[in-house]
Design a protein around this motif. Structure first.
Motif, PDB file in Angstrom:
ATOM      1  N   ASP A   1      -7.520   6.380  -3.015  1.00 19.82           N
ATOM      2  CA  ASP A   1      -6.696   5.218  -3.395  1.00 19.82           C
ATOM      3  C   ASP A   1      -7.483   4.223  -4.243  1.00 19.82           C
ATOM      4  OD1 ASP A   1      -4.548   6.131  -2.011  1.00 19.82           O
ATOM      5  OD2 ASP A   1      -4.820   4.819  -0.274  1.00 19.82           O
TER       6      ASP A   1
ATOM      7  N   VAL B   1      -0.135   4.678   4.786  1.00 17.13           N
ATOM      8  CA  VAL B   1      -1.456   4.050   4.851  1.00 17.13           C
ATOM      9  C   VAL B   1      -1.683   3.318   6.187  1.00 17.13           C
ATOM     10  CG1 VAL B   1      -0.775   1.879   3.738  1.00 17.13           C
ATOM     11  CG2 VAL B   1      -3.110   2.673   3.488  1.00 17.13           C
TER      12      VAL B   1
ATOM     13  N   GLY C   1       0.851  -1.185   0.000  1.00 15.34           N
ATOM     14  CA  GLY C   1       0.000   0.000   0.000  1.00 15.34           C
ATOM     15  C   GLY C   1       0.882   1.228   0.000  1.00 15.34           C
TER      16      GLY C   1
ATOM     17  N   GLN D   1      -6.262   3.621   2.306  1.00 13.81           N
ATOM     18  CA  GLN D   1      -6.587   4.582   3.358  1.00 13.81           C
ATOM     19  C   GLN D   1      -7.911   5.282   3.063  1.00 13.81           C
ATOM     20  OE1 GLN D   1      -3.286   6.755   4.745  1.00 13.81           O
ATOM     21  NE2 GLN D   1      -4.474   8.595   5.171  1.00 13.81           N
TER      22      GLN D   1
ATOM     23  N   SER E   1      -8.776   8.832   0.628  1.00 13.34           N
ATOM     24  CA  SER E   1      -7.520   9.120  -0.058  1.00 13.34           C
ATOM     25  C   SER E   1      -7.657   9.032  -1.564  1.00 13.34           C
ATOM     26  CB  SER E   1      -6.462   8.122   0.387  1.00 13.34           C
ATOM     27  OG  SER E   1      -6.875   6.824   0.002  1.00 13.34           O
TER      28      SER E   1
ATOM     29  N   CYS F   1      -3.480  -2.464   1.261  1.00 18.93           N
ATOM     30  CA  CYS F   1      -3.987  -1.533   2.269  1.00 18.93           C
ATOM     31  C   CYS F   1      -4.393  -0.226   1.599  1.00 18.93           C
ATOM     32  CB  CYS F   1      -2.918  -1.245   3.314  1.00 18.93           C
ATOM     33  SG  CYS F   1      -2.399  -2.703   4.207  1.00 18.93           S
TER      34      CYS F   1
END
Ligand code: GDP
Length: 309
Positions: free
Chosen positions: A175, A60, A56, A170, A173, A168
Motif C-alpha cells: 500500500d 485494511v 484506506g 496494511q 500489502s 490506514c
C-alpha cells in the motif's frame, strides 16, 4: 415513513435516534428546501464534534478500528456517531462493504449512532448528501467518524469534511508504494499501520511509509506520525488516541481548525455547483464565497442565480 416536518436543530439536539434517522433520510428528498437549508446552516455553525476521517483500502481494518474507537469514546463518556460511506453506487447496487453489522453497537445506547450511506458514482467519493449528514451529526455528537474506502486518488474527498484525516495501511500489502505513486501522501494527518500484531510486516510497513513521507516532504507545520495499531489486541490504540488529540490541539492553535472548516465550506459549495451545473456552470458562477447564514444558503443562492440566468 417520511418525516412530516423537519425538526429544528434544538429539537434534534434534545435527542431521539429515530427522529435523527428520519431527518437524515430527508436530506435527499428535501435538498434545497428553505427548511433544510436553514437546518443545515444552523448545524454547520454549531459543529462541535471533531470529525475523524478514516480511509484506506477494503480489508485494511477500518471497521475493526472504528469499533475500538467507539468503545473507547463510550468508556470516556463521549457520544459518537459513525458514518460509513459505502462505495457501491446507488446505480449498480453493489455492496463492497458488505454487512454494516460489522460495526457492533448496543441498540439501547443513546450515545452511539451508526449509519451507512451510498457514495456517489466513484469509489470513495462523498456525495453532497453525505456531507450534509456529517454536518448534522457533528452538531449533535461529541465525536464523528467518517469511514471511506480509498483506493488511489479517490480518498481525497475525505478532506472535504474531516478535521483529522487518518490513512490506514496494511502491513505487507505494498500500500505504501501505491500511495506514494498516487501522490496522496499529502492527504493524511496521521498514518496508521493496521494489524500491528503481524509484527515484522507491520514494522516494515511503518518504515516504508516513514521513508515515503520523508521523500514526499510535508507541507505546513504538522509532522505526520506513523503509528502501528492492532485493533485486535488493543496495542497502539493509546498512541493513536494521543496522536489524534495532538492533532486536534494543533488545529485549535492559531485558528487552523477554523480556517480548515471555512475552506471546506467553500469547497462544498463549489462541488455541489459543479455536480449540478457542470464545470461550465461553475465558471459562470464566478468566485464562490460563503456568506452568512452559511454554506447551504450560499449554495442555494448560487444555484438560483444559475437557474434563472
Ligand atoms: P475494513 O474493510 O477496512 O473495514 O476492514 P475490517 O475491519 O473489516 O477488517 C478486515 C479483516 O482484517 C477482518 O478479518 C479483521 O478481523 C482483520 N483485522 C482487523 N484488524 C485487525 C488487527 O488488528 N489484527 C489482525 N490480525 N487482524 C485484523
Amino acid at each position: 415513513m417520511p418525516i412530516a416536518s423537519l425538526p429544528d436543530l434544538q429539537t434534534l439536539l434534545s435527542g431521539g435516534k429515530r427522529r435523527l434517522a428520519l431527518t437524515l433520510a430527508a436530506i435527499e428528498s428535501r435538498r434545497g428546501s428553505a427548511e433544510m437549508v436553514a437546518l443545515l446552516d444552523a448545524a454547520a455553525k454549531a459543529g462541535k464534534a471533531h470529525v475523524l476521517g478514516l480511509t484506506g483500502p477494503p480489508g485494511v481494518g477500518k471497521s475493526t478500528l472504528t469499533n475500538a474507537l467507539v468503545r473507547r469514546a463510550r468508556a470516556e463518556g463521549q457520544t459518537i456517531a459513525v458514518l460509513a460511506v459505502d462505495p457501491s453506487s446507488r446505480r449498480t447496487g453493489g455492496a463492497l462493504l458488505g454487512d454494516r453489522a460489522r460495526i457492533q453497537t448496543d441498540p439501547e445506547d443513546k450515545g452511539v449512532f451508526v449509519r451507512s450511506m451510498a457514495a456517489r458514482d466513484r469509489l470513495g467519493g462523498l456525495s453532497d448528501d453525505a456531507i450534509a449528514a456529517i454536518v448534522l451529526l457533528r452538531a449533535i455528537y461529541d465525536r464523528v467518524i467518517v469511514e471511506t474506502v480509498g483506493v488511489g486518488q479517490s480518498e481525497a474527498d475525505i478532506d472535504l469534511v474531516a478535521d483529522t484525516v487518518v490513512l490506514c495501511i496494511q502491513p505487507a500489502s505494498g500500500d505504501s508504494l501505491q500511495f506514494m505513486k498516487a501522490g496522496v501522501m499529502e492527504l493524511p494527518d496521521i498514518i496508521v499501520v493496521t494489524k500491528a500484531d503481524m509484527t515484522d510486516a507491520a514494522r516494515r510497513a511503518a518504515a516504508d511509509v516513514g521513508g515515503a513521507l520523508s521523500l514526499a516532504g510535508h507541507e505546513g507545520d504538522w509532522r505526520v506520525p506513523v503509528i502501528r495499531v492492532s485493533a485486535a489486541s488493543g496495542d497502539g490504540l493509546a498512541d493513536f488516541a494521543a496522536a489524534m488529540e495532538t492533532h486536534r490541539l494543533h488545529l485549535a492553535g492559531g485558528e487552523r481548525g477554523a480556517r480548515r472548516r471555512a475552506e471546506q465550506e467553500e469547497r462544498w459549495v463549489r462541488e455541489a455547483i459543479r455536480i449540478r451545473f457542470g464545470t461550465e456552470g461553475l465558471r459562470r458562477a464566478g468566485p464562490i464565497r460563503v456568506a452568512p447564514p452559511g454554506p447551504f444558503a450560499s449554495e442555494a443562492a448560487v444555484a438560483a442565480r444559475l437557474t434563472s440566468s
